[in-house]
Design an enzyme around this catalytic site. Structure first.
Site, PDB file in Angstrom:
ATOM      1  N   THR A   1      -7.564 -14.212  -0.615  1.00 29.54           N
ATOM      2  CA  THR A   1      -7.501 -12.771  -0.360  1.00 29.54           C
ATOM      3  C   THR A   1      -8.855 -12.193   0.011  1.00 29.54           C
ATOM      4  OG1 THR A   1      -5.579 -12.468  -1.804  1.00 29.54           O
ATOM      5  CG2 THR A   1      -6.955 -10.537  -1.411  1.00 29.54           C
TER       6      THR A   1
ATOM      7  N   SER B   1      -5.501 -20.404  -1.970  1.00 24.30           N
ATOM      8  CA  SER B   1      -5.753 -21.255  -3.138  1.00 24.30           C
ATOM      9  C   SER B   1      -4.531 -22.076  -3.520  1.00 24.30           C
ATOM     10  CB  SER B   1      -6.215 -20.418  -4.330  1.00 24.30           C
ATOM     11  OG  SER B   1      -5.195 -19.576  -4.811  1.00 24.30           O
TER      12      SER B   1
ATOM     13  N   THR C   1      -7.127 -16.281  -5.805  1.00 24.88           N
ATOM     14  CA  THR C   1      -7.018 -16.173  -7.261  1.00 24.88           C
ATOM     15  C   THR C   1      -5.822 -16.901  -7.856  1.00 24.88           C
ATOM     16  OG1 THR C   1      -5.749 -14.116  -7.097  1.00 24.88           O
ATOM     17  CG2 THR C   1      -8.159 -13.931  -7.234  1.00 24.88           C
ATOM     18  N   ASP C   2      -4.863 -17.312  -7.020  1.00 17.85           N
ATOM     19  CA  ASP C   2      -3.625 -17.874  -7.565  1.00 17.85           C
ATOM     20  C   ASP C   2      -3.864 -19.090  -8.446  1.00 17.85           C
ATOM     21  OD1 ASP C   2      -2.083 -15.942  -6.407  1.00 17.85           O
ATOM     22  OD2 ASP C   2      -1.405 -17.180  -4.733  1.00 17.85           O
TER      23      ASP C   2
END
Length: 331
Positions: A11, A58, A90-91
């Site tokens: 992101t 990610s 961030t996942d």
């Protein structure tokens, strides 16, 4: 002395597409473009060595890719960098951060960060997170803390951090410990220094990842365990995310015991906080019963991190006793 910054995508690098606002953001920004958009970064007086690597969401990162980043980061530190920053999606950040922490052998800070709002949105958090991450990576106070997740002006130890919300900019938290530091008025304040385990030797791990697959199975209400054999097929290890303090339906207990005779099976809690107990409950399917059947206790490690640790240990060639000892220490 510089800080090495590796841009991995996600992101924070998603600039979006022209046209309809309904079209999702896509990775388009380079590391240089990400850092150029950070107000106050140049004023820090910290030279940046910016590199682009693994520019993927990610969800597409792998153990091997992260180990490559660790190797490149270690080379940068040997060449004089005083710290490392990685920007990524961030996942999977809580998992990649923990993998890095397991193998990072240096005292220099290794900081991971990202964003929950892409640069086309009002209140994009990427620039602030990068600024804080560079501050932390360059600060002597962060030495010796291993891998850190810096987000929302908080420092979280990789061992404890979790992504707790799908959209909030305050998504990263450490339920069992809390943040170990903060960035306050341009100053890095380290509030706690949790002990770290000695790093695992990285040599040979990447070469054996394909032969050391680890499955994750989550116990659910009225679960008969019929999928367990399918899940475990073709895997060399299994992590079970049990109820509460480490329980599963009684129907699963003999199946899990049989699997524990074939491969390491680790018992974690699906709750997101708190430990798996060791000897409080004794019914079939309880933590005591499952340990008696050969399952290993993950302690305070959640199922995602337990899977990271188990696969890393298997790839490093660890036997059952070494794996049990590692979970006793890390959990």
């Amino acid at each position: 002395m510089s800080v090495a910054l590796f841009a991995l995508g996600g992101t924070i690098s998603a600039a979006g597409r022209s046209g309809s606002p309904r079209v999702g953001a896509v990775p388009r920004l380079t590391g240089a473009q990400i850092t150029a958009a950070v107000p106050g970064l140049a004023a820090l007086g910290v030279p940046l060595d910016v590199r682009d690597a693994q520019a993927v969401p990610s969800a597409d990162l792998t153990f091997a890719a992260m180990l490559d980043v660790v190797a490149a980061a270690e080379a940068a530190v040997r060449d004089g960098a005083r710290g490392v920053v990685v920007t990524q999606g961030t996942d999977t950040l809580e998992e990649t951060a923990y993998l890095v922490d397991l193998v990072w052998p240096r005292p220099e800070p290794f900081v991971l960060t990202g964003a929950m709002r892409n640069p086309t949105l009002a209140g994009a958090d990427g620039p602030a997170n990068v600024l804080a991450a560079v501050r932390v990576a360059a600060d002597p106070a962060a030495r010796g803390l291993g891998a850190l997740v810096v987000f929302n002006d908080q420092l979280h130890a990789a061992r404890w951090v979790r992504k707790t919300h799908s959209t909030s900019t305050a998504t990263f938290a450490s339920p069992d410990l809390g943040p170990i530091g903060q960035v306050v008025e341009d100053t890095v304040r380290v509030l706690a220094r949790p002990p770290r385990q000695p790093p695992l030797t990285r040599a040979g791990i990447a070469e054996h990842l394909d032969a050391t697959r680890v499955a994750l199975y989550t116990a659910t209400l009225d679960d008969d365990g019929a999928l367990l054999d399918v899940v475990a097929e073709g895997h060399q290890g299994l992590v079970v995310a049990g109820f509460g303090v480490g329980h599963v339906p009684s129907a699963l207990a003999p199946r899990l015991g049989a699997l524990a005779g074939r491969m390491p099976v680790v018992l974690a809690s699906r709750t997101g906080g708190g430990p798996v107990l060791r000897h409080t409950y004794g019914a079939v399917g309880s933590e005591t019963d499952l340990q008696r059947r050969g399952l290993l206790n993950a302690g305070l490690l959640g199922p995602y991190k337990a899977r990271v640790l188990l696969r890393t240990l298997l790839a490093a060639g660890a036997g059952r006793e070494e794996i049990a000892d590692a979970f006793a220490r890390h959990g």
